[in-house]
Design a protein around this motif. Structure first.
Motif, PDB file in Angstrom:
ATOM      1  N   ALA A   1      -5.454   8.559  -4.929  1.00 54.10           N
ATOM      2  CA  ALA A   1      -5.010   7.245  -4.440  1.00 54.10           C
ATOM      3  C   ALA A   1      -4.698   7.309  -2.957  1.00 54.10           C
ATOM      4  O   ALA A   1      -5.021   6.396  -2.184  1.00 54.10           O
ATOM      5  CB  ALA A   1      -3.792   6.765  -5.235  1.00 54.10           C
ATOM      6  N   ALA A   2      -4.050   8.400  -2.507  1.00 52.22           N
ATOM      7  CA  ALA A   2      -3.753   8.539  -1.089  1.00 52.22           C
ATOM      8  C   ALA A   2      -5.054   8.627  -0.260  1.00 52.22           C
ATOM      9  O   ALA A   2      -5.164   8.047   0.833  1.00 52.22           O
ATOM     10  CB  ALA A   2      -2.902   9.774  -0.856  1.00 52.22           C
ATOM     11  N   LEU A   3      -6.053   9.352  -0.816  1.00 52.36           N
ATOM     12  CA  LEU A   3      -7.340   9.460  -0.113  1.00 52.36           C
ATOM     13  C   LEU A   3      -8.008   8.088   0.012  1.00 52.36           C
ATOM     14  O   LEU A   3      -8.525   7.714   1.073  1.00 52.36           O
ATOM     15  CB  LEU A   3      -8.240  10.439  -0.863  1.00 52.36           C
ATOM     16  N   HIS A   4      -7.973   7.343  -1.085  1.00 49.69           N
ATOM     17  CA  HIS A   4      -8.561   6.003  -1.055  1.00 49.69           C
ATOM     18  C   HIS A   4      -7.862   5.115  -0.038  1.00 49.69           C
ATOM     19  O   HIS A   4      -8.503   4.382   0.722  1.00 49.69           O
ATOM     20  CB  HIS A   4      -8.495   5.390  -2.461  1.00 49.69           C
ATOM     21  N   GLN A   5      -6.518   5.222  -0.017  1.00 50.38           N
ATOM     22  CA  GLN A   5      -5.744   4.401   0.930  1.00 50.38           C
ATOM     23  C   GLN A   5      -6.076   4.803   2.369  1.00 50.38           C
ATOM     24  O   GLN A   5      -6.221   3.944   3.262  1.00 50.38           O
ATOM     25  CB  GLN A   5      -4.242   4.563   0.650  1.00 50.38           C
TER      26      GLN A   5
ATOM     27  N   ALA B   1       0.835  -1.214   0.000  1.00 54.06           N
ATOM     28  CA  ALA B   1       0.000   0.000   0.000  1.00 54.06           C
ATOM     29  C   ALA B   1       0.858   1.247   0.000  1.00 54.06           C
ATOM     30  O   ALA B   1       0.633   2.190  -0.765  1.00 54.06           O
ATOM     31  CB  ALA B   1      -0.923  -0.026   1.235  1.00 54.06           C
ATOM     32  N   ALA B   2       1.899   1.258   0.840  1.00 54.58           N
ATOM     33  CA  ALA B   2       2.796   2.432   0.870  1.00 54.58           C
ATOM     34  C   ALA B   2       3.569   2.569  -0.422  1.00 54.58           C
ATOM     35  O   ALA B   2       3.766   3.674  -0.950  1.00 54.58           O
ATOM     36  CB  ALA B   2       3.756   2.299   2.066  1.00 54.58           C
ATOM     37  N   GLU B   3       4.022   1.379  -0.984  1.00 51.15           N
ATOM     38  CA  GLU B   3       4.783   1.459  -2.242  1.00 51.15           C
ATOM     39  C   GLU B   3       3.895   1.944  -3.372  1.00 51.15           C
ATOM     40  O   GLU B   3       4.326   2.750  -4.214  1.00 51.15           O
ATOM     41  CB  GLU B   3       5.369   0.084  -2.551  1.00 51.15           C
ATOM     42  N   GLN B   4       2.616   1.468  -3.432  1.00 56.46           N
ATOM     43  CA  GLN B   4       1.724   1.939  -4.474  1.00 56.46           C
ATOM     44  C   GLN B   4       1.434   3.423  -4.318  1.00 56.46           C
ATOM     45  O   GLN B   4       1.358   4.173  -5.276  1.00 56.46           O
ATOM     46  CB  GLN B   4       0.409   1.150  -4.420  1.00 56.46           C
ATOM     47  N   GLN B   5       1.291   3.863  -3.076  1.00 51.54           N
ATOM     48  CA  GLN B   5       1.055   5.293  -2.854  1.00 51.54           C
ATOM     49  C   GLN B   5       2.248   6.124  -3.295  1.00 51.54           C
ATOM     50  O   GLN B   5       2.116   7.180  -3.911  1.00 51.54           O
ATOM     51  CB  GLN B   5       0.749   5.538  -1.375  1.00 51.54           C
TER      52      GLN B   5
END
Length: 338
Positions: A83-87, A66-70
Motif C-alpha cells: 500500500a505504501a508503494l502504491h501511494q 492517504a496518510a491515514e490509510q497508509q
C-alpha cells in the motif's frame, strides 16, 4: 512519519509567490477549483497559500486520508509495504504531472527546483520500494515458515491420531484381560469364601473351648488371689505386731537410757559439788594460813616491850591464836561435809 510528511510537502500545486496558470503575475489560492486571488503580503512573513481558513481546512482534509490509510494498513505483514508503494507511485505520478504542468507556465528556476524535488521524491520512493520489497520477501518467508509449521502440525496430528488408535486398541485388549482377571478373581474369591467359612466355624469352636478354659483359669486365679489376700493380711498383721513390739522395745530402751543418763548426770553433779566443796575448803585453809603468816610477821616486826612484871607478852599471843584459827577452820569444814 517522515515519508508521509515528505509526501504531503511534495503534493502538486503552485508554490508560494507564483501565479496560477492563466493569470500571470497574480497569486491564486492553493485549493484546486477555488482560483481566488490572494492579497499581497504586507511586511515580513511567509506568503499566504489559501484565501480563507475554509480552503486551507478543505485542502488538508482532502490530502489527509492517504496518510491515514497508509498508517491504518501499516500493521499488516505484506499489505502495508504494498500500500505504501502504491501511494508513493501515485504521489510520484501526481508530482510528475504537476511538474509538467508547471514546466509549461513557470520559469526555468522554478522548474529546476520542482524537478529536483520530484527527483528526490523518486529516489525516496525507490528506497521505500526496496524496503517494501524486502518486507514483502520477509513476509513471504514468514508465510512459508507458517505453512511448514502447519504441515508439521498436521503430521503431528496424524501421528497423534494413530497413537490414539493404538492406545484404544491396547485399552480394549487391557479391558479384555481385566475382564478375564475379574472372572478368575471371582472364582478365587468364591473358593476363599468357602475356605473362610470353614475356618470361621473351626475358629468359633476353638473360641468356645478357649472361653471355657479362660473361665476355669479365671476361677483358679480368683481362688489364688483370695488365698494370696489372706496370706498378705496375715503378713501385714505380723508386720504390724512386729512394729508394735519394736516400738515397745525402743520405748523401754529409751526410758532406760534416759534413766541411766539422769543417774549419771546426778552422780556427775554430786561429784562436781563435792569437788567444789573441797576446793572451797582448800582455798579457805590457804587463806587462814596466809592470815596466820601475816600475823606472825607483824608480831615479829613489833619492838620488844616490857610488861608489868618485866616479861615480854609478845611471843605468847600467837600461841593463843592458833587454837582459835583451828576451831574456825573445823567449823567451816564441818558445815559442808556430806
Amino acid at each position: 512519519m517522515t515519508s508521509q510528511m515528505t509526501d504531503q510537502s511534495l503534493l502538486p500545486g503552485p508554490p508560494a509567490g507564483t501565479a496560477a496558470p492563466g493569470a500571470p503575475g497574480a497569486r491564486r489560492c492553493k485549493q484546486p477549483g477555488c482560483g481566488s486571488e490572494l492579497p499581497a503580503a504586507a511586511g515580513r512573513g511567509a506568503p499566504r497559500l489559501f484565501c480563507s481558513p475554509a480552503c486551507s481546512r478543505k485542502w488538508h482534509n482532502d490530502h489527509r486520508p492517504a496518510a491515514e490509510q497508509q498508517a491504518a494498513a501499516g500493521p499488516g505483514p505484506a499489505a502495508g509495504p504494498l500500500a505504501a508503494l502504491h501511494q508513493l507511485l501515485t504521489d510520484a505520478a501526481s508530482l510528475v504531472a504537476g511538474a509538467a504542468a508547471e514546466l509549461a507556465t513557470a520559469d526555468p528556476g522554478r522548474v529546476t527546483a520542482a524537478l529536483a524535488a520530484a527527483d528526490a521524491a523518486r529516489r525516496q520512493a525507490q528506497a521505500e520500494t526496496a524496503v517494501a520489497l524486502a518486507r514483502a520477501a520477509q513476509a513471504a518467508q514468514d508465510a512459508e515458515a507458517a505453512a511448514a509449521a502447519v504441515r508439521e502440525a498436521r503430521d503431528d496430528t496424524l501421528a497423534a491420531l494413530e497413537a490414539a488408535d493404538t492406545a484404544r486398541a491396547d485399552a480394549d485388549a487391557a479391558d479384555a484381560r481385566a475382564q478375564a482377571s475379574r472372572d478368575e478373581a471371582g472364582a478365587q474369591i468364591a473358593g476363599i469364601r468357602r475356605e473362610a467359612g470353614t475356618a470361621l466355624a473351626a475358629a468359633r469352636d476353638e473360641a468356645t473351648a478357649a472361653r471355657a478354659d479362660r473361665d476355669a483359669a479365671l476361677a483358679a486365679a480368683e481362688q489364688a488371689r483370695h488365698h494370696a489376700d489372706t496370706e498378705i493380711g496375715r503378713a501385714r498383721q505380723a508386720e504390724a505386731d512386729a512394729r508394735a513390739e519394736n516400738d515397745h522395745v525402743r520405748a523401754d530402751a529409751a526410758r532406760e537410757r534416759d534413766a541411766q543418763a539422769a543417774a549419771c548426770a546426778a552422780q556427775l553433779h554430786a561429784v562436781q559439788a563435792l569437788a567444789d566443796t573441797w576446793r572451797a575448803r582448800a582455798e579457805h585453809a590457804e587463806q587462814q594460813l596466809d592470815l596466820e603468816r601475816d600475823h606472825q610477821r607483824r608480831l615479829a616486826a613489833q619492838p620488844a616491850a616490857s610488861g608489868p612484871g618485866g616479861a615480854s607478852p609478845g611471843p605468847a599471843a600467837p600461841a593463843a591464836t592458833r587454837p582459835a584459827a583451828a576451831r574456825a577452820t573445823t567449823r567451816a569444814g564441818g558445815g559442808s561435809r556430806p
